[in-house]
Write a protein that holds these residues in place. Structure first.
Motif, mmCIF file in Angstrom:
data_model
loop_
_atom_site.group_PDB
_atom_site.id
_atom_site.type_symbol
_atom_site.label_atom_id
_atom_site.label_comp_id
_atom_site.label_asym_id
_atom_site.label_seq_id
_atom_site.Cartn_x
_atom_site.Cartn_y
_atom_site.Cartn_z
ATOM 1 N N GLN A 1 19.732 48.878 37.924
ATOM 2 C CA GLN A 1 20.777 48.113 37.248
ATOM 3 C C GLN A 1 20.601 48.175 35.732
ATOM 4 O OE1 GLN A 1 20.784 43.747 37.617
ATOM 5 N NE2 GLN A 1 22.991 43.863 38.019
ATOM 6 N N LEU A 2 19.371 48.093 35.266
ATOM 7 C CA LEU A 2 19.137 48.164 33.826
ATOM 8 C C LEU A 2 19.518 49.535 33.270
ATOM 9 C CD1 LEU A 2 15.710 46.289 33.482
ATOM 10 C CD2 LEU A 2 18.035 45.389 33.258
ATOM 11 N N GLN A 3 19.252 50.588 34.020
ATOM 12 C CA GLN A 3 19.647 51.925 33.566
ATOM 13 C C GLN A 3 21.168 52.052 33.504
ATOM 14 O OE1 GLN A 3 17.685 54.823 36.069
ATOM 15 N NE2 GLN A 3 15.664 54.452 35.160
ATOM 16 N N ARG A 4 21.845 51.472 34.478
ATOM 17 C CA ARG A 4 23.313 51.500 34.426
ATOM 18 C C ARG A 4 23.822 50.663 33.246
ATOM 19 N NH1 ARG A 4 22.736 50.475 40.082
ATOM 20 N NH2 ARG A 4 23.431 48.314 39.731
ATOM 21 N N GLY A 5 23.178 49.521 33.003
ATOM 22 C CA GLY A 5 23.583 48.699 31.868
ATOM 23 C C GLY A 5 23.389 49.410 30.543
ATOM 24 N N LEU A 6 22.300 50.161 30.417
ATOM 25 C CA LEU A 6 22.084 50.968 29.214
ATOM 26 C C LEU A 6 23.186 52.004 29.049
ATOM 27 C CD1 LEU A 6 20.388 52.016 26.820
ATOM 28 C CD2 LEU A 6 19.081 53.376 28.473
ATOM 29 N N ILE B 1 36.477 46.971 28.425
ATOM 30 C CA ILE B 1 36.147 47.974 29.436
ATOM 31 C C ILE B 1 37.144 47.884 30.575
ATOM 32 C CG2 ILE B 1 34.599 46.524 30.811
ATOM 33 C CD1 ILE B 1 32.700 48.963 30.924
ATOM 34 N N ALA B 2 37.319 49.006 31.258
ATOM 35 C CA ALA B 2 38.256 49.079 32.379
ATOM 36 C C ALA B 2 37.587 49.804 33.542
ATOM 37 C CB ALA B 2 39.536 49.804 31.963
ATOM 38 N N ASP B 3 38.195 49.705 34.689
ATOM 39 C CA ASP B 3 37.659 50.372 35.877
ATOM 40 C C ASP B 3 37.567 51.883 35.646
ATOM 41 O OD1 ASP B 3 37.527 47.946 37.141
ATOM 42 O OD2 ASP B 3 39.380 48.193 38.289
ATOM 43 N N GLY C 1 26.222 56.242 42.423
ATOM 44 C CA GLY C 1 27.205 55.829 43.412
ATOM 45 C C GLY C 1 27.548 54.359 43.397
ATOM 46 N N ALA C 2 27.089 53.596 42.405
ATOM 47 C CA ALA C 2 27.430 52.177 42.316
ATOM 48 C C ALA C 2 28.916 52.014 42.020
ATOM 49 C CB ALA C 2 26.601 51.508 41.217
ATOM 50 N N PRO C 3 29.521 50.900 42.393
ATOM 51 C CA PRO C 3 30.962 50.694 42.145
ATOM 52 C C PRO C 3 31.282 50.783 40.662
ATOM 53 C CG PRO C 3 30.105 49.039 43.657
ATOM 54 C CD PRO C 3 28.915 49.771 43.129
ATOM 55 N N GLN C 4 32.309 51.517 40.337
ATOM 56 C CA GLN C 4 32.731 51.690 38.951
ATOM 57 C C GLN C 4 33.880 50.734 38.652
ATOM 58 O OE1 GLN C 4 31.436 56.442 38.787
ATOM 59 N NE2 GLN C 4 33.557 55.873 38.494
ATOM 60 N N THR C 5 33.561 49.447 38.671
ATOM 61 C CA THR C 5 34.544 48.394 38.442
ATOM 62 C C THR C 5 34.118 47.554 37.243
ATOM 63 O OG1 THR C 5 33.395 46.859 39.928
ATOM 64 C CG2 THR C 5 35.069 48.296 40.903
ATOM 65 N N SER D 1 30.151 44.711 34.104
ATOM 66 C CA SER D 1 29.783 43.465 33.425
ATOM 67 C C SER D 1 28.427 42.956 33.911
ATOM 68 C CB SER D 1 30.862 42.406 33.655
ATOM 69 O OG SER D 1 32.129 42.854 33.197
ATOM 70 N N ARG D 2 28.196 43.040 35.212
ATOM 71 C CA ARG D 2 26.892 42.622 35.741
ATOM 72 C C ARG D 2 25.769 43.479 35.170
ATOM 73 N NH1 ARG D 2 26.936 39.526 40.651
ATOM 74 N NH2 ARG D 2 29.070 39.019 41.306
ATOM 75 N N ASP D 3 25.978 44.785 35.136
ATOM 76 C CA ASP D 3 24.915 45.693 34.699
ATOM 77 C C ASP D 3 24.606 45.516 33.213
ATOM 78 O OD1 ASP D 3 24.895 46.627 37.280
ATOM 79 O OD2 ASP D 3 26.129 48.392 36.851
ATOM 80 N N VAL D 4 25.621 45.443 32.379
ATOM 81 C CA VAL D 4 25.355 45.312 30.945
ATOM 82 C C VAL D 4 24.813 43.924 30.614
ATOM 83 C CG1 VAL D 4 27.621 44.473 30.164
ATOM 84 C CG2 VAL D 4 26.271 45.962 28.681
ATOM 85 N N SER D 5 25.181 42.904 31.387
ATOM 86 C CA SER D 5 24.620 41.564 31.179
ATOM 87 C C SER D 5 23.127 41.553 31.505
ATOM 88 C CB SER D 5 25.361 40.544 32.041
ATOM 89 O OG SER D 5 26.730 40.463 31.697
#
Length: 311
Positions: A82-87, A243-245, A253-257, A262-266
């Motif tokens: 999740q942190l890598q996706r947030g980055l 940001i948008a979908d 493969g995580a949801p691109q929504t 928002s969860r990942d960057v938070s």
């Protein structure tokens, strides 16, 4: 001399009743003025109520939802994926406006990247350095010891490029932004160790756009601002929908929504604000176990030492 002193005393005694009367008159006039002021205030309040005016609303208009985070609670830990996706979300979307001047590129090794990957990541940024031998500043590729640069040279330039509002730095934002929990919720937080108010707020803000403002709030929204019921400082803010979908591609493969972004960057911003959170919680758990065992040993030793002493 005694005659002159007696004359002064007599004059003072004669003037005393006049002063008392004058003070009473002033007190009476002051009370009447205060009564008139209170009456005028009440009349103004009645007129405002009749005209439909109400008190200023309390912000945020909606409280953020309390989400489930991997780093929550006494046994919290970081979700590295999740942190890598947030980055990735920060780099491709947020870094156009927000810097992280307190986070170094070398800190990214805590997110599972090796030294070579960190160096390659840092080299994608341009860092202003200097002065050189000629006394001039120059640009160079970033290195691991550099910090995330700001996209603007100064706060004034940032404000000028963003409708008069300078975008805040992301370094400590997850700890600095939080909605008051109120009584008695904050008492329970002492036992649940709730400290995720910042990520909850950031997620709610990023997902709170595209809503219709209530009729009583519509007049308070200025031109060039965007309504968001979760904004902590007013009914609207200068930042448009960020940001948008399907805007950021996730290779895992995580949801691109918007919700997942928002969860990942938070979560990533929470790590940036307190990178040693998981280690601190693990250390605290060991300390608590030690204190319990130590207290038990003290009790046993006390009973042993004083067992033969009459009380």
């Amino acid at each position: 001399m005694k005659t002159l002193l007696s004359a002064f005393l007599a004059a003072g005694l004669m003037a005393m009743p006049l002063g008392i009367a004058s003070a009473q008159e002033n007190q009476g006039s002051g009370a009447s003025v205060e009564a008139n002021s209170d009456a005028a205030t009440e009349d103004a309040g009645e007129i405002a109520a009749e005209e439909g005016h109400s008190e200023s609303p309390h912000y945020p208009l909606k409280k953020p939802e309390e989400l489930s985070w991997s780093f929550a609670g006494p046994f919290g830990h970081w979700d590295i994926a999740q942190l890598q996706r947030g980055l990735k979300v920060y780099k491709e979307v947020c870094s156009a406006c927000h810097g992280m001047r307190l986070v170094a590129f070398r800190n990214l090794e805590d997110l599972g990247y090796n030294e070579a990957q960190v160096k390659a990541f840092a080299a994608e940024y341009t860092i202003q350095d200097g002065p050189n031998a000629d006394g001039e500043m120059f640009d160079r590729p970033g290195i691991a010891s550099d910090y995330f640069p700001s996209p603007f040279p100064n706060p004034e330039a940032a404000a000028a490029a963003n409708n008069g509002a300078a975008p805040p730095d992301f370094s400590l934002l997850a700890k600095a932004r939080a909605v008051e929990r109120g009584f008695p919720t904050f008492l329970f937080d002492l036992f649940s160790q709730y400290q995720e108010a910042g990520p909850d707020y950031i997620h709610a803000l990023l997902t709170g756009y595209d809503q219709e403002p209530p009729a009583e709030i519509a007049d308070l929204i200025q031109d060039g601002t965007y309504y968001n019921p979760y904004f902590i400082s007013g009914p609207a803010l200068a930042m448009p929908t960020p940001i948008a979908d399907d805007q950021v591609e996730y290779p895992d493969g995580a949801p691109q929504t918007v919700d997942q972004y928002s969860r990942d960057v938070s979560a990533f911003m929470m790590w940036a604000a307190e990178p040693h959170l998981a280690e601190r919680k693990a250390t605290g758990f060991v300390v608590m176990i030690f204190l319990v065992v130590f207290a038990g040993l003290l009790f046993v030793v006390k009973r042993r030492v004083w067992a033969g002493t009459p009380h």
